[in-house]
Design a protein around this motif. Structure first.
Motif, short mmCIF file in Angstrom:
data_model
loop_
_atom_site.label_atom_id
_atom_site.label_comp_id
_atom_site.label_asym_id
_atom_site.label_seq_id
_atom_site.Cartn_x
_atom_site.Cartn_y
_atom_site.Cartn_z
N ASP A 245 -21.30 -9.72 44.04
CA ASP A 245 -20.48 -9.66 42.81
C ASP A 245 -19.09 -10.24 42.97
OD1 ASP A 245 -22.26 -7.22 43.23
OD2 ASP A 245 -22.03 -7.21 41.05
N GLN A 246 -18.42 -9.85 44.07
CA GLN A 246 -16.99 -10.19 44.25
C GLN A 246 -16.19 -9.78 43.03
OE1 GLN A 246 -15.44 -11.97 47.36
NE2 GLN A 246 -17.00 -10.40 47.69
N ASP A 247 -16.41 -8.55 42.62
CA ASP A 247 -15.69 -8.00 41.46
C ASP A 247 -14.30 -7.56 41.90
OD1 ASP A 247 -15.25 -7.25 38.90
OD2 ASP A 247 -16.84 -5.77 38.80
N PHE A 248 -13.43 -7.26 40.92
CA PHE A 248 -12.03 -7.03 41.32
C PHE A 248 -11.23 -6.23 40.31
CE2 PHE A 248 -11.04 -10.36 38.32
CZ PHE A 248 -12.04 -11.30 38.48
N THR A 249 -11.87 -5.48 39.43
CA THR A 249 -11.08 -4.81 38.40
C THR A 249 -10.93 -3.31 38.65
OG1 THR A 249 -13.03 -4.44 37.03
CG2 THR A 249 -11.76 -6.43 36.61
N ASN A 250 -9.78 -2.80 38.23
CA ASN A 250 -9.51 -1.36 38.25
C ASN A 250 -9.75 -0.73 39.62
OD1 ASN A 250 -8.83 -0.91 35.36
ND2 ASN A 250 -10.86 -1.82 35.12
N PHE B 192 -11.66 -7.53 46.76
CA PHE B 192 -12.92 -7.76 46.02
C PHE B 192 -13.97 -6.77 46.51
CE2 PHE B 192 -10.60 -11.71 45.89
CZ PHE B 192 -10.75 -12.10 44.58
N ASP C 149 -18.35 -5.83 46.29
CA ASP C 149 -19.73 -6.16 45.94
C ASP C 149 -20.52 -4.87 45.80
OD1 ASP C 149 -19.32 -8.96 46.33
OD2 ASP C 149 -19.66 -8.71 48.48
N CYS D 254 -13.68 -5.75 50.40
CA CYS D 254 -12.80 -6.55 51.24
C CYS D 254 -11.43 -6.57 50.59
CB CYS D 254 -13.34 -7.98 51.40
SG CYS D 254 -12.31 -9.01 52.46
N PHE E 160 -5.72 -4.95 41.37
CA PHE E 160 -6.37 -6.12 41.96
C PHE E 160 -5.88 -6.22 43.41
CE2 PHE E 160 -7.41 -10.92 41.20
CZ PHE E 160 -8.28 -10.88 42.27
N ASP F 58 -17.37 -2.17 34.59
CA ASP F 58 -17.67 -2.68 33.26
C ASP F 58 -18.67 -3.82 33.20
OD1 ASP F 58 -15.29 -3.58 34.58
OD2 ASP F 58 -14.95 -4.93 32.91
N HIS F 59 -19.00 -4.43 34.30
CA HIS F 59 -20.00 -5.49 34.16
C HIS F 59 -21.38 -5.09 34.68
CE1 HIS F 59 -19.71 -6.77 38.40
NE2 HIS F 59 -20.81 -7.42 38.17
N ASN G 267 -20.90 -12.44 39.62
CA ASN G 267 -21.42 -12.87 40.93
C ASN G 267 -21.55 -14.40 41.04
OD1 ASN G 267 -24.13 -13.52 39.92
ND2 ASN G 267 -24.48 -11.31 39.87
N ARG H 74 -16.03 -20.15 42.69
CA ARG H 74 -14.87 -19.89 41.82
C ARG H 74 -13.73 -20.84 42.17
NH1 ARG H 74 -14.93 -13.20 41.95
NH2 ARG H 74 -16.83 -12.96 40.72
N ASN I 233 -0.08 -4.11 42.16
CA ASN I 233 -1.05 -5.20 41.97
C ASN I 233 -1.98 -4.97 40.78
OD1 ASN I 233 -0.86 -7.24 44.36
ND2 ASN I 233 -0.60 -5.22 45.28
N GLU I 234 -1.68 -3.94 39.98
CA GLU I 234 -2.46 -3.65 38.77
C GLU I 234 -3.95 -3.56 39.05
OE1 GLU I 234 -0.56 -5.37 34.95
OE2 GLU I 234 -0.46 -6.98 36.43
#
Lengths: 163, 71
Positions: free
Chosen positions: A106-111, A47, A49, A64, A44, A129-130, B17, B62, A41-42
């Protein structure tokens, strides 16, 4: 990237200032193999927070994962991982015991990769990164800093890695 | 389809966010889809976010962005 090393009764945070793209990591002279699903899934796989006590300070993470991946269930086997929101999320607090919900969406999802060792220890990685400079500084207060050579085994030739 | 380089493209599209996503949605008519982000990837992301919780409504915003862009 942030690396959370999970073992039976304790977890530890590590920071590496480069993104790692490796099927194998070395930590404390143990080797960790990437989980196939997170590789496919690279990075991803769900998600996350960042849990903030104020707008500058990160004190934990809420995760999650997609339900078919079983990573949520895996995390909940560790005593310091909390289940929240009716079991939909898992949370790890790095320090303190309360955070601002309003600042933690945030619901971030990278790396986001998962590695495991033969001893059933795990490493979960998260992209950073953010994050702002202040947020990153607050996170680093809880981390041991490692460099790429440490994690890729270049400094441990006895681990069998060619440099 | 949504990981790796595409994850960065989604990040660029959505911002950070729920605040970042709301700003994008409010300006949806002027939003430029990041180069390399395909319709198929956006559809895949749209389906994935139905499978996770959403404590702050970030994913819901989103989803609205993607629904607008996929029209």
């Amino acid at each position: 990237m942030l690396l959370i090393h999970l073992s039976n009764n304790v977890f530890k945070l590590y920071y590496c200032n480069t993104l790692l793209n490796s099927d194998l990591l070395y930590l404390n002279k143990s080797s960790f193999t990437i989980d196939v699903k997170s590789k496919e899934n690279e990075g991803f796989v769900g998600f996350f927070d960042w849990l903030r006590s104020d707008e500058f300070t990160i004190i934990g993470i809420r995760i999650c994962y997609f339900e078919d991946l079983l990573y949520n269930e895996l995390l909940l086997k560790f005593p310091y991982v909390n289940s929240t929101f009716d079991g939909k999320f898992t949370e790890i607090l790095f320090k303190g015991n309360s955070y601002s919900s309003e600042l933690s969406g945030d619901q971030d999802f990278t790396n986001n990769y998962v590695y495991h060792s033969q001893d059933n220890d795990f490493i979960f990685t998260f992209g950073l990164d953010h994050l702002t400079e202040n947020e990153l500084s607050s996170l680093l207060e809880n981390c041991e800093v490692l460099n790429e050579e440490d994690l890729l085994g270049s400094r441990y030739p006895e681990a069998g890695v060619l440099t | 389809m949504v990981g790796g380089a595409n994850a960065e493209r989604f990040r660029t599209l959505f911002g950070s966010n729920e605040v970042g996503a709301k700003a994008v949605l409010d300006n949806i008519k002027n939003v430029k889809i990041p180069e390399g982000l395909t319709r198929e990837s956006m559809q895949a992301y749209r389906e994935l976010i139905t499978r996770v919780g959403d404590t702050r409504g970030t994913q819901a915003i989103r989803a609205k962005i993607l629904d607008q862009l996929l029209k």
